[in-house]
Motif scaffolding. Structure first.
Motif, PDB file in Angstrom:
ATOM      1  N   LYS A   1       6.053  20.849  -4.884  1.00 46.20           N
ATOM      2  CA  LYS A   1       7.278  19.848  -4.844  1.00 46.20           C
ATOM      3  C   LYS A   1       8.510  20.190  -3.852  1.00 46.20           C
ATOM      4  O   LYS A   1       9.052  21.270  -3.894  1.00 46.20           O
ATOM      5  CB  LYS A   1       7.905  19.883  -6.433  1.00 46.20           C
ATOM      6  CG  LYS A   1       8.799  18.958  -6.523  1.00 46.20           C
ATOM      7  CD  LYS A   1       8.967  18.686  -8.169  1.00 46.20           C
ATOM      8  CE  LYS A   1       9.859  17.393  -8.297  1.00 46.20           C
ATOM      9  NZ  LYS A   1       9.801  17.119  -9.901  1.00 46.20           N
ATOM     10  N   GLY A   2       8.944  19.435  -3.205  1.00 51.38           N
ATOM     11  CA  GLY A   2      10.070  19.303  -2.253  1.00 51.38           C
ATOM     12  C   GLY A   2       9.400  19.960  -1.064  1.00 51.38           C
ATOM     13  O   GLY A   2      10.148  19.912   0.110  1.00 51.38           O
ATOM     14  N   ASN A   3       8.028  19.936  -0.739  1.00 55.22           N
ATOM     15  CA  ASN A   3       7.606  19.997   0.582  1.00 55.22           C
ATOM     16  C   ASN A   3       7.447  18.713   1.393  1.00 55.22           C
ATOM     17  O   ASN A   3       6.498  18.274   1.421  1.00 55.22           O
ATOM     18  CB  ASN A   3       6.248  20.786   0.478  1.00 55.22           C
ATOM     19  CG  ASN A   3       5.837  21.444   1.646  1.00 55.22           C
ATOM     20  OD1 ASN A   3       6.558  21.031   2.768  1.00 55.22           O
ATOM     21  ND2 ASN A   3       4.658  21.851   1.834  1.00 55.22           N
ATOM     22  N   ASN A   4       8.594  18.295   1.838  1.00 55.85           N
ATOM     23  CA  ASN A   4       8.449  16.775   2.384  1.00 55.85           C
ATOM     24  C   ASN A   4       7.820  17.102   3.792  1.00 55.85           C
ATOM     25  O   ASN A   4       7.345  15.924   4.200  1.00 55.85           O
ATOM     26  CB  ASN A   4       9.865  16.373   2.730  1.00 55.85           C
ATOM     27  CG  ASN A   4      10.482  16.324   1.337  1.00 55.85           C
ATOM     28  OD1 ASN A   4       9.724  15.809   0.346  1.00 55.85           O
ATOM     29  ND2 ASN A   4      11.843  16.181   0.947  1.00 55.85           N
ATOM     30  N   GLU A   5       7.784  18.203   4.391  1.00 49.80           N
ATOM     31  CA  GLU A   5       7.245  18.331   5.809  1.00 49.80           C
ATOM     32  C   GLU A   5       5.715  17.801   5.500  1.00 49.80           C
ATOM     33  O   GLU A   5       5.224  17.346   6.510  1.00 49.80           O
ATOM     34  CB  GLU A   5       7.202  19.663   6.386  1.00 49.80           C
ATOM     35  CG  GLU A   5       6.579  19.954   7.512  1.00 49.80           C
ATOM     36  CD  GLU A   5       7.147  19.497   8.808  1.00 49.80           C
ATOM     37  OE1 GLU A   5       6.458  19.259   9.907  1.00 49.80           O
ATOM     38  OE2 GLU A   5       8.319  19.133   8.594  1.00 49.80           O
ATOM     39  N   ALA A   6       4.937  18.198   4.532  1.00 51.70           N
ATOM     40  CA  ALA A   6       3.631  18.057   4.004  1.00 51.70           C
ATOM     41  C   ALA A   6       3.336  16.399   3.762  1.00 51.70           C
ATOM     42  O   ALA A   6       2.476  16.290   3.585  1.00 51.70           O
ATOM     43  CB  ALA A   6       2.911  18.854   3.380  1.00 51.70           C
ATOM     44  N   GLY A   7       4.375  15.793   3.472  1.00 50.92           N
ATOM     45  CA  GLY A   7       4.071  14.346   2.769  1.00 50.92           C
ATOM     46  C   GLY A   7       4.302  14.484   1.276  1.00 50.92           C
ATOM     47  O   GLY A   7       4.219  15.379   0.730  1.00 50.92           O
ATOM     48  N   GLU A   8       3.934  13.157   0.775  1.00 49.95           N
ATOM     49  CA  GLU A   8       4.040  13.046  -0.644  1.00 49.95           C
ATOM     50  C   GLU A   8       2.405  12.779  -1.240  1.00 49.95           C
ATOM     51  O   GLU A   8       1.829  11.970  -0.502  1.00 49.95           O
ATOM     52  CB  GLU A   8       4.948  11.766  -1.076  1.00 49.95           C
ATOM     53  CG  GLU A   8       6.308  11.955  -0.714  1.00 49.95           C
ATOM     54  CD  GLU A   8       7.163  10.951  -1.165  1.00 49.95           C
ATOM     55  OE1 GLU A   8       8.180  10.929  -1.884  1.00 49.95           O
ATOM     56  OE2 GLU A   8       6.778   9.974  -0.610  1.00 49.95           O
ATOM     57  N   TRP A   9       2.420  13.192  -2.501  1.00 47.95           N
ATOM     58  CA  TRP A   9       1.144  12.893  -3.200  1.00 47.95           C
ATOM     59  C   TRP A   9       1.107  11.676  -3.469  1.00 47.95           C
ATOM     60  O   TRP A   9       2.250  10.941  -3.976  1.00 47.95           O
ATOM     61  CB  TRP A   9       0.845  13.936  -4.329  1.00 47.95           C
ATOM     62  CG  TRP A   9       0.542  15.383  -3.719  1.00 47.95           C
ATOM     63  CD1 TRP A   9       1.353  16.288  -3.898  1.00 47.95           C
ATOM     64  CD2 TRP A   9      -0.681  15.740  -3.432  1.00 47.95           C
ATOM     65  NE1 TRP A   9       1.017  17.458  -3.383  1.00 47.95           N
ATOM     66  CE2 TRP A   9      -0.422  17.315  -3.057  1.00 47.95           C
ATOM     67  CE3 TRP A   9      -1.862  15.425  -3.011  1.00 47.95           C
ATOM     68  CZ2 TRP A   9      -1.615  18.126  -2.527  1.00 47.95           C
ATOM     69  CZ3 TRP A   9      -2.887  16.059  -2.742  1.00 47.95           C
ATOM     70  CH2 TRP A   9      -2.757  17.337  -2.356  1.00 47.95           C
ATOM     71  N   SER A  10      -0.027  10.877  -3.751  1.00 53.50           N
ATOM     72  CA  SER A  10      -0.207   9.418  -4.105  1.00 53.50           C
ATOM     73  C   SER A  10      -1.431   8.967  -4.659  1.00 53.50           C
ATOM     74  O   SER A  10      -2.381   9.985  -4.360  1.00 53.50           O
ATOM     75  CB  SER A  10       0.359   8.423  -3.135  1.00 53.50           C
ATOM     76  OG  SER A  10      -0.498   8.218  -2.256  1.00 53.50           O
ATOM     77  N   ILE A  11      -1.414   8.180  -5.584  1.00 56.20           N
ATOM     78  CA  ILE A  11      -2.761   7.519  -6.020  1.00 56.20           C
ATOM     79  C   ILE A  11      -3.239   6.799  -4.902  1.00 56.20           C
ATOM     80  O   ILE A  11      -2.246   6.162  -3.714  1.00 56.20           O
ATOM     81  CB  ILE A  11      -2.455   6.498  -7.126  1.00 56.20           C
ATOM     82  CG1 ILE A  11      -2.124   7.173  -8.272  1.00 56.20           C
ATOM     83  CG2 ILE A  11      -3.852   5.640  -7.305  1.00 56.20           C
ATOM     84  CD1 ILE A  11      -1.424   6.284  -9.160  1.00 56.20           C
ATOM     85  N   LEU A  12      -4.517   6.760  -4.502  1.00 52.81           N
ATOM     86  CA  LEU A  12      -4.992   5.939  -3.216  1.00 52.81           C
ATOM     87  C   LEU A  12      -4.599   4.343  -3.278  1.00 52.81           C
ATOM     88  O   LEU A  12      -4.721   3.764  -4.281  1.00 52.81           O
ATOM     89  CB  LEU A  12      -6.713   5.911  -3.046  1.00 52.81           C
ATOM     90  CG  LEU A  12      -7.286   5.497  -2.186  1.00 52.81           C
ATOM     91  CD1 LEU A  12      -7.108   6.435  -1.102  1.00 52.81           C
ATOM     92  CD2 LEU A  12      -8.832   5.348  -2.393  1.00 52.81           C
TER      93      LEU A  12
END
Length: 162
Positions: free
Chosen positions: A45-56
């Motif tokens: 959480k908070g690691n915006n460099e790697a992107g956000e998790w999401s449902i497909l």
């Protein structure tokens, strides 16, 4: 004039009642970090460099069938087929004064083994009833959808037990 943007999302469940999340990594992310297993830690959480998790999810063109878009997205992204696909709910979001997003949500399973070939994409299975969901850096609109889905899923499970 207001423009409508349509998307469709597929909540993928496995036999252990875990949900599959995907994260599209920025191409700037360190090469070594893209060599991770497809079952990564959700403590980011908070690691915006790697992107956000999401449902497909995918954008739906005006004349496309939502289930066909889901099948195409699952094949393209996860290299497997859709198993079961059920309608869940429809949500509308104001994006700006001139755009509204319509998001159709479905849930179900996939058939075959998930094989992610894209080094800029990670996947993780998360238990529906765990605090792991709170640890995910989720797309904000999907957090509310997931809370609705968890309530729906628990009600559906209780109905089967009666």
């Amino acid at each position: 004039m207001i423009k409508l943007v349509s998307t469709v999302a597929f909540i993928i469940l496995n036999e252990e009642n875990k949900i599959l999340f995907v994260k599209r990594l920025n191409k700037n992310v360190d090469e070594k970090s893209t060599e991770k297993s497809s079952l990564v830690s959700v403590k980011d959480k908070g690691n915006n460099e790697a992107g956000e998790w999401s449902i497909l999810f995918e954008t739906v063109e005006e004349d496309e069938n939502s289930r066909d878009v889901i099948k195409r997205a699952v094949k393209k992204t996860l290299n497997c087929e859709v198993g079961d696909c059920n309608y869940f709910n429809l949500y509308f979001y104001d994006i700006s004064d001139s755009f509204i997003k319509k998001a159709g949500y479905f849930y179900g399973t996939v058939a075959g083994e998930i094989k992610v070939d894209n080094r800029f994409l990670e996947t993780v299975w998360v238990n529906l009833e765990s605090s792991e969901l709170d640890d995910l850096d989720l797309i904000p609109e999907q957090r509310g959808v997931l809370n609705d889905f968890i309530n729906f899923f628990q009600d559906k499970f209780l109905e089967k037990m009666e």
